[in-house]
Design a protein around this motif. Structure first.
Motif, PDB file in Angstrom:
ATOM      1  N   PHE A 131       1.772  -7.521 -12.357  1.00 39.53           N
ATOM      2  CA  PHE A 131       2.179  -6.128 -12.231  1.00 39.53           C
ATOM      3  C   PHE A 131       2.884  -5.714 -13.526  1.00 39.53           C
ATOM      4  O   PHE A 131       3.782  -6.411 -13.990  1.00 39.53           O
ATOM      5  N   LYS A 132       2.487  -4.590 -14.078  1.00 32.87           N
ATOM      6  CA  LYS A 132       3.079  -4.126 -15.327  1.00 32.87           C
ATOM      7  C   LYS A 132       3.390  -2.632 -15.242  1.00 32.87           C
ATOM      8  O   LYS A 132       2.522  -1.825 -14.900  1.00 32.87           O
ATOM      9  N   ASP A 133       4.657  -2.281 -15.545  1.00 29.38           N
ATOM     10  CA  ASP A 133       5.093  -0.882 -15.599  1.00 29.38           C
ATOM     11  C   ASP A 133       4.768  -0.131 -14.304  1.00 29.38           C
ATOM     12  O   ASP A 133       4.317   1.020 -14.310  1.00 29.38           O
ATOM     13  N   VAL A 134       4.990  -0.804 -13.173  1.00 22.21           N
ATOM     14  CA  VAL A 134       4.675  -0.226 -11.862  1.00 22.21           C
ATOM     15  C   VAL A 134       5.967   0.184 -11.157  1.00 22.21           C
ATOM     16  O   VAL A 134       6.964  -0.541 -11.189  1.00 22.21           O
ATOM     17  N   ARG A 135       5.944   1.331 -10.497  1.00 16.85           N
ATOM     18  CA  ARG A 135       7.068   1.727  -9.659  1.00 16.85           C
ATOM     19  C   ARG A 135       6.866   1.108  -8.280  1.00 16.85           C
ATOM     20  O   ARG A 135       5.884   1.388  -7.599  1.00 16.85           O
ATOM     21  N   MET A 136       7.817   0.259  -7.875  1.00 15.81           N
ATOM     22  CA  MET A 136       7.738  -0.390  -6.561  1.00 15.81           C
ATOM     23  C   MET A 136       9.065  -0.199  -5.822  1.00 15.81           C
ATOM     24  O   MET A 136       9.582  -1.112  -5.176  1.00 15.81           O
ATOM     25  N   ARG A 137       9.596   1.012  -5.901  1.00 19.52           N
ATOM     26  CA  ARG A 137      10.875   1.294  -5.262  1.00 19.52           C
ATOM     27  C   ARG A 137      10.783   1.145  -3.747  1.00 19.52           C
ATOM     28  O   ARG A 137       9.842   1.612  -3.124  1.00 19.52           O
ATOM     29  N   GLU A 138      11.771   0.469  -3.191  1.00 21.19           N
ATOM     30  CA  GLU A 138      11.891   0.278  -1.746  1.00 21.19           C
ATOM     31  C   GLU A 138      10.644  -0.380  -1.139  1.00 21.19           C
ATOM     32  O   GLU A 138      10.317  -0.162   0.033  1.00 21.19           O
ATOM     33  N   ALA A 139       9.951  -1.167  -1.948  1.00 17.41           N
ATOM     34  CA  ALA A 139       8.842  -1.973  -1.411  1.00 17.41           C
ATOM     35  C   ALA A 139       9.421  -3.141  -0.622  1.00 17.41           C
ATOM     36  O   ALA A 139      10.559  -3.559  -0.842  1.00 17.41           O
ATOM     37  N   ASP A 140       8.646  -3.660   0.319  1.00 18.25           N
ATOM     38  CA  ASP A 140       9.097  -4.806   1.103  1.00 18.25           C
ATOM     39  C   ASP A 140       8.371  -6.051   0.616  1.00 18.25           C
ATOM     40  O   ASP A 140       7.196  -6.260   0.901  1.00 18.25           O
ATOM     41  N   LEU A 141       9.097  -6.870  -0.145  1.00 18.83           N
ATOM     42  CA  LEU A 141       8.568  -8.125  -0.670  1.00 18.83           C
ATOM     43  C   LEU A 141       9.306  -9.321  -0.071  1.00 18.83           C
ATOM     44  O   LEU A 141       9.312 -10.408  -0.654  1.00 18.83           O
ATOM     45  N   ALA A 142       9.893  -9.120   1.075  1.00 18.02           N
ATOM     46  CA  ALA A 142      10.631 -10.210   1.716  1.00 18.02           C
ATOM     47  C   ALA A 142       9.708 -11.395   1.950  1.00 18.02           C
ATOM     48  O   ALA A 142       8.616 -11.251   2.501  1.00 18.02           O
ATOM     49  N   ARG A 152       6.301  -7.350 -15.103  1.00 20.77           N
ATOM     50  CA  ARG A 152       6.878  -6.872 -16.362  1.00 20.77           C
ATOM     51  C   ARG A 152       7.131  -5.369 -16.291  1.00 20.77           C
ATOM     52  O   ARG A 152       6.226  -4.581 -16.033  1.00 20.77           O
ATOM     53  N   GLY A 153       8.379  -4.971 -16.493  1.00 20.42           N
ATOM     54  CA  GLY A 153       8.709  -3.550 -16.498  1.00 20.42           C
ATOM     55  C   GLY A 153       8.512  -2.882 -15.154  1.00 20.42           C
ATOM     56  O   GLY A 153       8.177  -1.700 -15.079  1.00 20.42           O
ATOM     57  N   VAL A 154       8.735  -3.633 -14.071  1.00 20.10           N
ATOM     58  CA  VAL A 154       8.505  -3.112 -12.715  1.00 20.10           C
ATOM     59  C   VAL A 154       9.817  -2.597 -12.125  1.00 20.10           C
ATOM     60  O   VAL A 154      10.851  -3.261 -12.203  1.00 20.10           O
ATOM     61  N   ASP A 155       9.772  -1.407 -11.535  1.00 21.51           N
ATOM     62  CA  ASP A 155      10.951  -0.822 -10.901  1.00 21.51           C
ATOM     63  C   ASP A 155      11.021  -1.317  -9.460  1.00 21.51           C
ATOM     64  O   ASP A 155      10.314  -0.820  -8.586  1.00 21.51           O
ATOM     65  N   LEU A 156      11.858  -2.306  -9.221  1.00 23.00           N
ATOM     66  CA  LEU A 156      12.022  -2.894  -7.898  1.00 23.00           C
ATOM     67  C   LEU A 156      13.295  -2.402  -7.220  1.00 23.00           C
ATOM     68  O   LEU A 156      13.760  -3.004  -6.250  1.00 23.00           O
ATOM     69  N   SER A 157      13.856  -1.299  -7.687  1.00 19.60           N
ATOM     70  CA  SER A 157      15.113  -0.819  -7.133  1.00 19.60           C
ATOM     71  C   SER A 157      14.967  -0.487  -5.652  1.00 19.60           C
ATOM     72  O   SER A 157      14.000   0.132  -5.223  1.00 19.60           O
ATOM     73  N   GLY A 158      15.928  -0.942  -4.877  1.00 24.26           N
ATOM     74  CA  GLY A 158      15.935  -0.678  -3.453  1.00 24.26           C
ATOM     75  C   GLY A 158      14.955  -1.513  -2.657  1.00 24.26           C
ATOM     76  O   GLY A 158      14.840  -1.337  -1.436  1.00 24.26           O
ATOM     77  N   SER A 159      14.238  -2.420  -3.312  1.00 29.27           N
ATOM     78  CA  SER A 159      13.227  -3.209  -2.612  1.00 29.27           C
ATOM     79  C   SER A 159      13.861  -4.334  -1.809  1.00 29.27           C
ATOM     80  O   SER A 159      14.932  -4.848  -2.152  1.00 29.27           O
ATOM     81  N   SER A 160      13.182  -4.736  -0.750  1.00 30.93           N
ATOM     82  CA  SER A 160      13.617  -5.867   0.052  1.00 30.93           C
ATOM     83  C   SER A 160      13.026  -7.132  -0.552  1.00 30.93           C
ATOM     84  O   SER A 160      11.809  -7.323  -0.563  1.00 30.93           O
ATOM     85  N   LEU A 171       9.801 -11.839 -15.256  1.00 27.13           N
ATOM     86  CA  LEU A 171      10.429 -10.634 -14.722  1.00 27.13           C
ATOM     87  C   LEU A 171      10.979  -9.714 -15.810  1.00 27.13           C
ATOM     88  O   LEU A 171      11.668  -8.737 -15.507  1.00 27.13           O
ATOM     89  N   ARG A 172      10.677  -9.986 -17.043  1.00 23.90           N
ATOM     90  CA  ARG A 172      11.301  -9.245 -18.141  1.00 23.90           C
ATOM     91  C   ARG A 172      11.058  -7.743 -18.041  1.00 23.90           C
ATOM     92  O   ARG A 172       9.945  -7.295 -17.780  1.00 23.90           O
ATOM     93  N   GLY A 173      12.134  -6.984 -18.243  1.00 21.98           N
ATOM     94  CA  GLY A 173      12.048  -5.529 -18.235  1.00 21.98           C
ATOM     95  C   GLY A 173      12.051  -4.899 -16.862  1.00 21.98           C
ATOM     96  O   GLY A 173      12.036  -3.677 -16.734  1.00 21.98           O
TER      97      GLY A 173
END
Length: 209
Positions: A131-142, A152-160, A171-173
């Motif tokens: 995954f590169k430069d992808v928005r994954m906000r509030e995704a469930d990766l539990a 790389r450069g993935v927005d995981l903010s708020g994700s589980s 995980l860089r960036g």
């Protein structure tokens, strides 16, 4: 078939479907600008299918083969994927907001850009995905198995991310502020200096110059 309900994924019911496409051969089909809503796709072969700007809304894909398919600026909104294959599939600038995945395979999946926020990938084996430069906000990766993967450069903010295995993952960036180092596996993960500070603070360390 009106109002057919697919099986729930992770306790969440799939959107009702109004029509069914079963056992169709869409191998190498050009999906450019196609628009499908509330369709149940069963055992459809989409190997090497692709195109630009296709839209699938509230659709369910069961046993669909997306192997070696290529999707650009496509939308799979609030869709459900059950036992689908994504071997060597590519998604560039695509939106999969709210989509749920269950018992799928992702070997050599490549995702570049786009929005995968609120997706359900609980327990998914993403160890050979990138995954590169992808928005994954509030995704469930539990519980997701991401050992050796690339985020790389993935927005995981708020994700589980509880119980996720990121050992050896690049995980860089990426925004990893939601990773709890006490519940996620991070051995040998590749991070940048800023992320090192984030993790140190999560461990309760006092970071100073």
């Amino acid at each position: 078939m009106l109002g057919r309900m697919a099986e729930p994924v992770h306790g969440r019911p799939a959107a009702p479907t109004e029509t069914t496409i079963s056992s169709a051969n869409w191998d190498s089909r050009d999906l450019t600008s196609e628009n499908h809503a509330n369709v149940l796709f069963v055992d459809v072969d989409m190997t090497e299918a692709g195109g630009v700007g296709a839209a699938f809304t509230d659709c369910t894909f069961r046993g669909v083969r997306f192997n070696a398919s290529s999707h650009t600026d496509a939308a799979f909104l609030n869709c459900t994927f059950v036992r689908c294959g994504f071997f060597d599939a590519e998604f560039s600038g695509c939106k999969l907001v709210g989509s749920q995945f269950d018992s799928c395979t992702y070997d050599l999946l490549k995702v570049d850009g786009g929005d995968w926020s609120f997706t359900g990938l609980q327990g998914a084996d993403l160890s050979r995905a990138a995954f590169k430069d992808v928005r994954m906000r509030e995704a469930d990766l539990a519980g997701a198995r991401c050992a050796g993967a690339s985020f790389r450069g993935v927005d995981l903010s708020g994700s589980s991310l509880r119980g996720a295995d990121f050992s050896g993952c690049d995980l860089r960036g990426s925004d990893i502020s939601g990773i709890d180092p006490f519940t996620a596996e991070l051995a040998r993960a590749v991070i940048d200096p800023f992320q090192a500070v984030v993790l140190a603070r999560a461990l309760g360390l006092d970071v100073r110059d």
